[in-house]
Write an enzyme that holds these catalytic residues in place. Structure first.
Site, mmCIF file in Angstrom:
data_model
loop_
_atom_site.group_PDB
_atom_site.id
_atom_site.type_symbol
_atom_site.label_atom_id
_atom_site.label_comp_id
_atom_site.label_asym_id
_atom_site.label_seq_id
_atom_site.Cartn_x
_atom_site.Cartn_y
_atom_site.Cartn_z
ATOM 1 N N HIS A 34 0.838 -1.214 0.000
ATOM 2 C CA HIS A 34 0.000 0.000 0.000
ATOM 3 C C HIS A 34 0.867 1.255 0.000
ATOM 4 O O HIS A 34 0.616 2.192 -0.773
ATOM 5 C CB HIS A 34 -0.917 0.001 1.214
ATOM 6 C CG HIS A 34 -1.675 1.288 1.397
ATOM 7 N ND1 HIS A 34 -2.893 1.532 0.794
ATOM 8 C CD2 HIS A 34 -1.377 2.403 2.092
ATOM 9 C CE1 HIS A 34 -3.309 2.736 1.115
ATOM 10 N NE2 HIS A 34 -2.401 3.294 1.912
ATOM 11 N N GLU A 35 1.868 1.282 0.868
ATOM 12 C CA GLU A 35 2.751 2.452 0.916
ATOM 13 C C GLU A 35 3.541 2.600 -0.385
ATOM 14 O O GLU A 35 3.787 3.714 -0.844
ATOM 15 C CB GLU A 35 3.695 2.360 2.115
ATOM 16 C CG GLU A 35 2.994 2.351 3.469
ATOM 17 C CD GLU A 35 2.035 3.520 3.651
ATOM 18 O OE1 GLU A 35 2.284 4.606 3.083
ATOM 19 O OE2 GLU A 35 1.015 3.352 4.349
ATOM 20 N N HIS A 43 1.674 4.556 -2.896
ATOM 21 C CA HIS A 43 1.835 6.012 -2.842
ATOM 22 C C HIS A 43 3.087 6.453 -3.593
ATOM 23 O O HIS A 43 3.087 7.497 -4.258
ATOM 24 C CB HIS A 43 1.917 6.471 -1.386
ATOM 25 C CG HIS A 43 0.622 6.368 -0.646
ATOM 26 N ND1 HIS A 43 -0.552 6.883 -1.144
ATOM 27 C CD2 HIS A 43 0.316 5.810 0.561
ATOM 28 C CE1 HIS A 43 -1.536 6.642 -0.278
ATOM 29 N NE2 HIS A 43 -1.035 5.993 0.757
ATOM 30 N N HIS A 82 3.251 8.965 -6.775
ATOM 31 C CA HIS A 82 4.155 10.108 -6.847
ATOM 32 C C HIS A 82 4.957 10.066 -8.146
ATOM 33 O O HIS A 82 5.101 11.084 -8.841
ATOM 34 C CB HIS A 82 5.089 10.103 -5.637
ATOM 35 C CG HIS A 82 5.944 11.318 -5.527
ATOM 36 N ND1 HIS A 82 7.180 11.313 -4.908
ATOM 37 C CD2 HIS A 82 5.762 12.587 -5.974
ATOM 38 C CE1 HIS A 82 7.701 12.520 -4.972
ATOM 39 N NE2 HIS A 82 6.868 13.307 -5.603
#
Length: 223
Positions: A94-95, A98, A102
């Protein structure tokens, strides 16, 4: 009515947070195939997306995982970084989602990043301005409206966060399945974990909105 809504959503938030903890702990006991750790999964997902400039590091605490776009670090909590569980891989992926957002210039993430300085300032001072505004509501009612405007930025940020979080989870689950990092059953377990994590953001956004409604009601009653 506004205050009652704030209290009810606060109770719902407590229940959702408790449920997330139980789900995370449950699937923390299920080992991923090949004993891949959260750190290894994150590094592999970043490589698969051709992202070479993000460093995966460990951060203290539990469920303190986050991606920092400023210094391009993917910070995994101790219970994720070294763990080979389904929960750990779900959170790590999940991280990474991100970080992929980006790298690809995902619009909601970019908008949220633009709002960060404003929201940080509002988070620090909105309650102070609102409190002083209440005390001066008769002599200087405009001050309370300034506080409302500041708090509204926090509410806006909370709702912009929702598509960012759900999109990161969708990217994570797609990669976990595509890379065979988890079995099909474990992908479903990861989805359950991430769904409950996402619901904490939903409740947070609704709580902020309910609080804003309460402030607006107070302002209206004192016009």
């Amino acid at each position: 009515m506004g205050l009652l809504l704030v209290i009810v959503i606060g109770l719902v938030g407590f229940i959702v947070q408790a449920r997330l903890q139980r789900v995370f702990n449950k699937y923390s006991k299920v080992s991923a195939p090949g004993n891949m750790t959260g750190r290894e999964a994150a590094e592999k997902m970043l490589r698969d997306y051709g992202i070479r400039d993000v460093k995966v590091i460990s951060t203290p605490g539990k469920l303190t995982d986050h991606y920092n776009p400023t210094n391009k670090t993917l910070n995994l909590s101790e219970s994720v970084y070294n763990s080979n569980s389904v929960s750990a891989l779900a959170v790590a992926a999940h991280e990474c989602g991100h970080a992929v957002q980006h790298a690809e210039g995902y619009a909601p993430l970019q908008l949220r990043s633009v709002l960060v300085p404003v929201v940080q300032f509002s988070s620090m001072w909105a309650q102070v301005v609102l409190l002083v505004g209440v005390m001066m509501v008769e002599s200087f009612p405009a001050l309370f409206w300034v506080g409302i405007a500041m708090f509204a930025m926090i509410v806006l940020f909370s709702f912009i966060t929702l598509p960012v979080e759900y999109n990161a989870s969708n990217r994570a689950l797609a990669w976990l399945e595509r890379s065979n990092s988890l079995t099909p059953v474990q992908v479903e377990q990861a989805q359950i974990t991430l769904n409950w994590a996402a619901r904490t953001y939903v409740v947070s956004a609704l709580s902020a909105l309910a609080t804003l409604i309460y402030y607006l009601g107070f302002a209206r009653d004192n016009d």
